[in-house]
Scaffold this active site. Sequence first.
Site, PDB file in Angstrom:
ATOM      1  N   ASP A  70       0.823  -1.205   0.000  1.00 36.07           N
ATOM      2  CA  ASP A  70       0.000   0.000   0.000  1.00 36.07           C
ATOM      3  C   ASP A  70       0.864   1.265   0.000  1.00 36.07           C
ATOM      4  O   ASP A  70       0.657   2.177   0.790  1.00 36.07           O
ATOM      5  CB  ASP A  70      -0.954  -0.008   1.200  1.00 36.07           C
ATOM      6  CG  ASP A  70      -1.999   1.097   1.115  1.00 36.07           C
ATOM      7  OD1 ASP A  70      -2.355   1.490  -0.003  1.00 36.07           O
ATOM      8  OD2 ASP A  70      -2.446   1.583   2.179  1.00 36.07           O
ATOM      9  N   GLU A  96       1.208  -3.136  -5.152  1.00 35.02           N
ATOM     10  CA  GLU A  96       0.732  -1.782  -4.898  1.00 35.02           C
ATOM     11  C   GLU A  96       1.863  -0.908  -4.345  1.00 35.02           C
ATOM     12  O   GLU A  96       1.733  -0.245  -3.324  1.00 35.02           O
ATOM     13  CB  GLU A  96      -0.476  -1.787  -3.946  1.00 35.02           C
ATOM     14  CG  GLU A  96      -1.357  -0.592  -4.194  1.00 35.02           C
ATOM     15  CD  GLU A  96      -2.665  -0.614  -3.407  1.00 35.02           C
ATOM     16  OE1 GLU A  96      -3.387   0.386  -3.519  1.00 35.02           O
ATOM     17  OE2 GLU A  96      -2.953  -1.594  -2.705  1.00 35.02           O
ATOM     18  N   TYR A 171      -0.871  -7.944  -9.035  1.00 33.47           N
ATOM     19  CA  TYR A 171      -1.827  -7.088  -8.334  1.00 33.47           C
ATOM     20  C   TYR A 171      -3.044  -6.983  -9.249  1.00 33.47           C
ATOM     21  O   TYR A 171      -3.059  -6.213 -10.208  1.00 33.47           O
ATOM     22  CB  TYR A 171      -1.203  -5.721  -8.044  1.00 33.47           C
ATOM     23  CG  TYR A 171      -2.143  -4.730  -7.396  1.00 33.47           C
ATOM     24  CD1 TYR A 171      -3.022  -5.109  -6.389  1.00 33.47           C
ATOM     25  CD2 TYR A 171      -2.154  -3.395  -7.800  1.00 33.47           C
ATOM     26  CE1 TYR A 171      -3.873  -4.202  -5.794  1.00 33.47           C
ATOM     27  CE2 TYR A 171      -2.998  -2.464  -7.212  1.00 33.47           C
ATOM     28  CZ  TYR A 171      -3.857  -2.875  -6.206  1.00 33.47           C
ATOM     29  OH  TYR A 171      -4.707  -1.972  -5.612  1.00 33.47           O
ATOM     30  N   ASP A 210      -1.883  -9.937  -4.460  1.00 33.02           N
ATOM     31  CA  ASP A 210      -3.211  -9.476  -4.091  1.00 33.02           C
ATOM     32  C   ASP A 210      -4.124  -9.768  -5.276  1.00 33.02           C
ATOM     33  O   ASP A 210      -4.092  -9.063  -6.282  1.00 33.02           O
ATOM     34  CB  ASP A 210      -3.152  -7.975  -3.784  1.00 33.02           C
ATOM     35  CG  ASP A 210      -4.517  -7.384  -3.435  1.00 33.02           C
ATOM     36  OD1 ASP A 210      -5.528  -8.105  -3.509  1.00 33.02           O
ATOM     37  OD2 ASP A 210      -4.563  -6.183  -3.101  1.00 33.02           O
ATOM     38  N   ASN A 212      -7.368  -9.712  -5.173  1.00 36.13           N
ATOM     39  CA  ASN A 212      -8.545  -8.860  -5.082  1.00 36.13           C
ATOM     40  C   ASN A 212      -9.861  -9.632  -5.161  1.00 36.13           C
ATOM     41  O   ASN A 212     -10.811  -9.208  -5.822  1.00 36.13           O
ATOM     42  CB  ASN A 212      -8.493  -7.770  -6.157  1.00 36.13           C
ATOM     43  CG  ASN A 212      -8.135  -6.420  -5.553  1.00 36.13           C
ATOM     44  OD1 ASN A 212      -8.576  -6.094  -4.454  1.00 36.13           O
ATOM     45  ND2 ASN A 212      -7.351  -5.633  -6.272  1.00 36.13           N
ATOM     46  N   ASP A 282      -5.075 -12.096  -0.399  1.00 40.38           N
ATOM     47  CA  ASP A 282      -3.701 -12.365  -0.828  1.00 40.38           C
ATOM     48  C   ASP A 282      -3.463 -13.870  -0.812  1.00 40.38           C
ATOM     49  O   ASP A 282      -3.791 -14.536   0.170  1.00 40.38           O
ATOM     50  CB  ASP A 282      -2.732 -11.645   0.105  1.00 40.38           C
ATOM     51  CG  ASP A 282      -2.993 -10.147   0.120  1.00 40.38           C
ATOM     52  OD1 ASP A 282      -2.356  -9.435  -0.669  1.00 40.38           O
ATOM     53  OD2 ASP A 282      -3.861  -9.697   0.908  1.00 40.38           O
ATOM     54  N   ASP A 307      -2.224  -1.930   5.064  1.00 35.53           N
ATOM     55  CA  ASP A 307      -3.561  -2.426   5.370  1.00 35.53           C
ATOM     56  C   ASP A 307      -3.705  -3.901   4.985  1.00 35.53           C
ATOM     57  O   ASP A 307      -4.744  -4.511   5.239  1.00 35.53           O
ATOM     58  CB  ASP A 307      -4.656  -1.576   4.715  1.00 35.53           C
ATOM     59  CG  ASP A 307      -4.431  -1.321   3.243  1.00 35.53           C
ATOM     60  OD1 ASP A 307      -3.438  -1.833   2.674  1.00 35.53           O
ATOM     61  OD2 ASP A 307      -5.247  -0.596   2.636  1.00 35.53           O
ATOM     62  N   HIS A 308      -2.681  -4.466   4.371  1.00 39.00           N
ATOM     63  CA  HIS A 308      -2.571  -5.909   4.157  1.00 39.00           C
ATOM     64  C   HIS A 308      -1.463  -6.432   5.065  1.00 39.00           C
ATOM     65  O   HIS A 308      -0.552  -5.691   5.456  1.00 39.00           O
ATOM     66  CB  HIS A 308      -2.178  -6.234   2.714  1.00 39.00           C
ATOM     67  CG  HIS A 308      -3.233  -5.950   1.699  1.00 39.00           C
ATOM     68  ND1 HIS A 308      -3.888  -6.943   0.998  1.00 39.00           N
ATOM     69  CD2 HIS A 308      -3.743  -4.778   1.247  1.00 39.00           C
ATOM     70  CE1 HIS A 308      -4.744  -6.391   0.153  1.00 39.00           C
ATOM     71  NE2 HIS A 308      -4.678  -5.077   0.284  1.00 39.00           N
TER      72      HIS A 308
END
Length: 317
Positions: A70, A96, A171, A210, A212, A282, A307-308
């Site tokens: 992030d 990211e 990602y 990630d 998503n 993830d 935040d991950h």
Amino acid sequence: MPKRGKKKEDGVVPEEKEEVAEPEPKKSKKGGAKAEKEADGPIMYQDPPDKLSSPSGKKYTLKVTSWNVDGIRAWVKKKGLEWVREEDPDVICLQETKCAEKQLPADIREMAEYPHKYWACSDDKEGYSGVALLSKVKPIDVTYGIGEEEHDKEGRVISAEFPSHFLVTAYVPNAGRGLVRLEYRQRWDKAFRAYLQGLAARKPLILCGDLNVAHQEIDLKNPKGNKKNAGFTPEERAGFGQLLEAGFADTFRHLYPDTPYAYTFWTYMMNARAKNVGWRLDYFLVSSGLLEGLCDSKIRSKALGSDHCPITLYLAV
């Protein structure tokens, strides 16, 4: 994934990120074991001791860590590299990164433990998307993107070929607020799946990153409230299912099929991480032929800096 809070690198919230409301669980009228347990406080995931050998007795020969940071500049300031040095994987994959290569912090650009470093970033939007792959051993070959112009402008994929396998970090695009990119996400899923199948036809493949999507209801805290939100739509879940049907295995669920509360992302809002109101976005996926050497698939939920949280794979290859 559904993103994110107000503490953004450089004070900018990229368009891709959005906050998804996490409805509070309804209180049980009569109580019950689950209600009583949650009343005592949030149920946190406990990462069990690492398994360093496969069920057949093969000791791991490869350790890979993946982390959506992030924003790599903020992550470095939050001592992310110190955690990496302690974890000490053979390869570290980041998603990211939100940073052009020329703007990378010197601390990571000059990181001696990983002499072979590869970066991809968005062509059009500065401070958006981006992935990285850092390895102790030099790959045979490294490629960027999936070979389709529509999908290769945002710096989302790096593939590294090693003697025994391919390692791909990705990602995956977010379907967006109001699902404005859901149709594009479905095209991406189809193209990405074909790309991975092409590599896997040549040698076994490891995919990390990630992705998503929370595949099943067990993979997020509040499935009922998120069925029309990015990351848990039927279309995205079906796309992930098709990836599994194409010959890839979700390593965490292969080893821990019924383990709940195992999340890798928590919105910055509403104190979600402290309450463990999260999503498992993830993943490490592997070709089915690598499952014999699968030792462990870890969720390092206590590691902070994004935040991950990071995830780690132990594999005998």
